[in-house]
Design a protein around this motif. Structure first.
Motif, PDB file in Angstrom:
ATOM      1  N   LYS A  84      54.038  99.804 -19.743  1.00 44.24           N
ATOM      2  CA  LYS A  84      53.747 100.207 -18.367  1.00 44.24           C
ATOM      3  C   LYS A  84      52.730  99.261 -17.719  1.00 44.24           C
ATOM      4  CE  LYS A  84      51.778 104.162 -15.831  1.00 44.24           C
ATOM      5  NZ  LYS A  84      51.321 105.566 -15.965  1.00 44.24           N
ATOM      6  N   LEU A  85      51.768  98.808 -18.500  1.00 44.54           N
ATOM      7  CA  LEU A  85      50.720  97.933 -17.978  1.00 44.54           C
ATOM      8  C   LEU A  85      51.128  96.454 -17.951  1.00 44.54           C
ATOM      9  CD1 LEU A  85      47.620  99.616 -19.665  1.00 44.54           C
ATOM     10  CD2 LEU A  85      48.246  99.701 -17.246  1.00 44.54           C
ATOM     11  N   ARG A  86      52.243  96.159 -18.564  1.00 40.19           N
ATOM     12  CA  ARG A  86      52.673  94.751 -18.676  1.00 40.19           C
ATOM     13  C   ARG A  86      52.751  94.014 -17.333  1.00 40.19           C
ATOM     14  NH1 ARG A  86      58.085  93.433 -22.016  1.00 40.19           N
ATOM     15  NH2 ARG A  86      58.599  91.398 -21.184  1.00 40.19           N
ATOM     16  N   PRO A  87      53.300  94.622 -16.246  1.00 44.20           N
ATOM     17  CA  PRO A  87      53.345  93.895 -14.973  1.00 44.20           C
ATOM     18  C   PRO A  87      51.970  93.477 -14.469  1.00 44.20           C
ATOM     19  CG  PRO A  87      54.741  95.858 -14.884  1.00 44.20           C
ATOM     20  CD  PRO A  87      53.960  95.945 -16.153  1.00 44.20           C
ATOM     21  N   TYR A  88      50.950  94.308 -14.720  1.00 48.69           N
ATOM     22  CA  TYR A  88      49.592  93.979 -14.273  1.00 48.69           C
ATOM     23  C   TYR A  88      49.007  92.834 -15.097  1.00 48.69           C
ATOM     24  CZ  TYR A  88      50.045  98.426 -11.863  1.00 48.69           C
ATOM     25  OH  TYR A  88      50.483  99.455 -11.057  1.00 48.69           O
ATOM     26  N   VAL A 130      54.304 102.314 -31.481  1.00 48.71           N
ATOM     27  CA  VAL A 130      52.974 101.861 -31.045  1.00 48.71           C
ATOM     28  C   VAL A 130      52.984 100.394 -30.601  1.00 48.71           C
ATOM     29  CG1 VAL A 130      51.805 103.525 -32.540  1.00 48.71           C
ATOM     30  CG2 VAL A 130      52.167 101.184 -33.369  1.00 48.71           C
ATOM     31  N   LEU A 131      54.148  99.759 -30.641  1.00 46.97           N
ATOM     32  CA  LEU A 131      54.243  98.330 -30.323  1.00 46.97           C
ATOM     33  C   LEU A 131      54.916  98.094 -28.973  1.00 46.97           C
ATOM     34  CD1 LEU A 131      55.438  96.989 -33.791  1.00 46.97           C
ATOM     35  CD2 LEU A 131      53.145  96.722 -32.795  1.00 46.97           C
ATOM     36  N   ALA A 132      54.634  96.921 -28.404  1.00 45.13           N
ATOM     37  CA  ALA A 132      55.287  96.484 -27.170  1.00 45.13           C
ATOM     38  C   ALA A 132      55.542  94.988 -27.255  1.00 45.13           C
ATOM     39  CB  ALA A 132      54.406  96.792 -25.962  1.00 45.13           C
ATOM     40  N   GLN A 133      56.448  94.510 -26.420  1.00 49.91           N
ATOM     41  CA  GLN A 133      56.676  93.073 -26.323  1.00 49.91           C
ATOM     42  C   GLN A 133      55.410  92.411 -25.793  1.00 49.91           C
ATOM     43  OE1 GLN A 133      59.421  91.487 -27.283  1.00 49.91           O
ATOM     44  NE2 GLN A 133      61.021  93.059 -27.330  1.00 49.91           N
ATOM     45  N   LYS A 134      55.029  91.299 -26.370  1.00 47.48           N
ATOM     46  CA  LYS A 134      53.851  90.563 -25.903  1.00 47.48           C
ATOM     47  C   LYS A 134      54.090  90.050 -24.489  1.00 47.48           C
ATOM     48  CE  LYS A 134      53.063  86.322 -27.449  1.00 47.48           C
ATOM     49  NZ  LYS A 134      53.091  85.566 -26.170  1.00 47.48           N
ATOM     50  N   PRO A 135      53.137  90.281 -23.561  1.00 44.69           N
ATOM     51  CA  PRO A 135      53.302  89.731 -22.215  1.00 44.69           C
ATOM     52  C   PRO A 135      53.552  88.222 -22.258  1.00 44.69           C
ATOM     53  CG  PRO A 135      51.476  91.274 -22.256  1.00 44.69           C
ATOM     54  CD  PRO A 135      51.910  91.083 -23.686  1.00 44.69           C
TER      55      PRO A 135
END
Length: 322
Positions: free
Chosen positions: A275-279, A128-133
């Motif tokens: 997936k949303l990180r680039p935006y 459920v985690l991702a790298q912080k933008p």
């Protein structure tokens, strides 16, 4: 930042409740909560910031107690941003020192974690985690997970795609502000209408709404123009059904909703955040923080009182912790 076993305390500071009731009355500060036990597929996060959500105070009221984690002691909080200080043996994506964020509960209402994000440390499943933008601070990052995943998955549920029109009910709120941005900048909406109070209409324009609607003065369901999708973030699905095209869809995030509106709850998903990180890193999609944010950890009860007024613009965030 603590990153060795010996420097992680055996007990932590957290906001907890031991009985159901109004969160302002039952939530208590406890500086002697056992540090969460780490499972093999989890990381231990030193929380830096956490966002509040209506589900926190609805859960405290006992609305979901049949499927909730058992009392006597629960630290609420879904959204967290912080630093990994320990990893389970099965964890592959993260290592000690990584800056991460996420909604800590994969399924919102089914046995959420006993120690959530309103605690110094929380143990969270890797998935459920991702790298912080890289361009966002911890406060901004903490504001996003539950709201941005809800926004995106709700649009998916409504089968929203490029060239379609959308009406967003509650466009200045935590979820609605992200629905507007995702519909416009990620999915290619042809037209976006959104409702808010008079003072927030300029924010709707800045977010990308083509038609800001002042709900204090206009009834959106009486407009001759109808929309491919209506995204109901405020609990007005009956009115929303009058604003959608015959073949269109209404999605509501406040179940049960009025059929055929589709009630929807998110599934927390670190892969979607990636997936949303680039935006987010390009600035096309921006977190929206309420001007009163962040509230210090010691003012968490006050922050919940403010959230319950339904007057917040964007997200209410707690920082620093503790």
């Amino acid at each position: 930042m603590a990153n060795t076993k010996s420097s992680i305390p055996s007990h932590i500071k957290a906001w907890v409740y031991s009985e159901y009731g109004n969160i302002e009355e039952v939530l208590k500060f406890d500086e002697n909560v056992p540090t969460p036990h780490l499972k093999e597929d989890q990381v231990l996060i030193k929380a830096v910031a956490a966002a509040l959500n209506p589900v926190d105070y609805k859960r405290a009221l006992g609305h979901f107690k049949d499927i909730d984690s058992p009392l006597p002691k629960t630290a609420p909080g879904y959204d967290v941003a912080g630093v990994v200080v320990r990893v389970g043996n099965q964890v592959k994506k993260f290592q000690v020192g990584d800056e991460v964020y996420g909604d800590v509960n994969e399924v919102t209402l089914d046995h959420p974690m006993t120690i959530g994000s309103l605690a110094e440390y929380t143990a969270v499943e890797e998935k459920v985690l991702a790298q912080k933008p890289s361009n966002l601070g911890f406060v901004e990052a903490a504001s996003l997970p539950l709201a941005i995943i809800t926004a995106y998955q709700g649009l998916e549920t409504a089968e929203f795609s490029a060239g379609k029109s959308i009406l967003v009910l509650g466009g200045a709120g935590g979820v609605g502000s992200l629905v507007i941005q995702i519909a416009k900048h990620v999915l290619g909406a042809s037209k976006i209408a959104a409702t808010a109070s008079t003072a927030k209409l300029e924010l709707l324009r800045n977010l990308g709404a083509d038609l800001p609607i002042d709900y204090t003065k206009e009834n959106f369901e009486e407009f001759p123009e109808k929309f491919d999708v209506v995204y109901d973030a405020v609990g007005q699905s009956e009115r929303a059904l009058k604003a959608v095209k015959e073949e269109g869809k209404v999605v509501t995030i406040l179940p049960p909703g009025t059929p055929p509106a589709i009630p929807f709850l998110l599934t927390s998903d670190g892969a979607l955040l990636e997936k949303l990180r680039p935006y987010l890193e390009s600035g096309k999609v921006k977190p929206i923080l309420d001007p009163k944010s962040p509230f210090p950890f010691s003012h968490t009860v006050e922050a919940f009182s403010y959230l319950k007024t339904n007057r917040a613009t964007g997200k209410v965030v707690i920082h620093p912790i503790p």
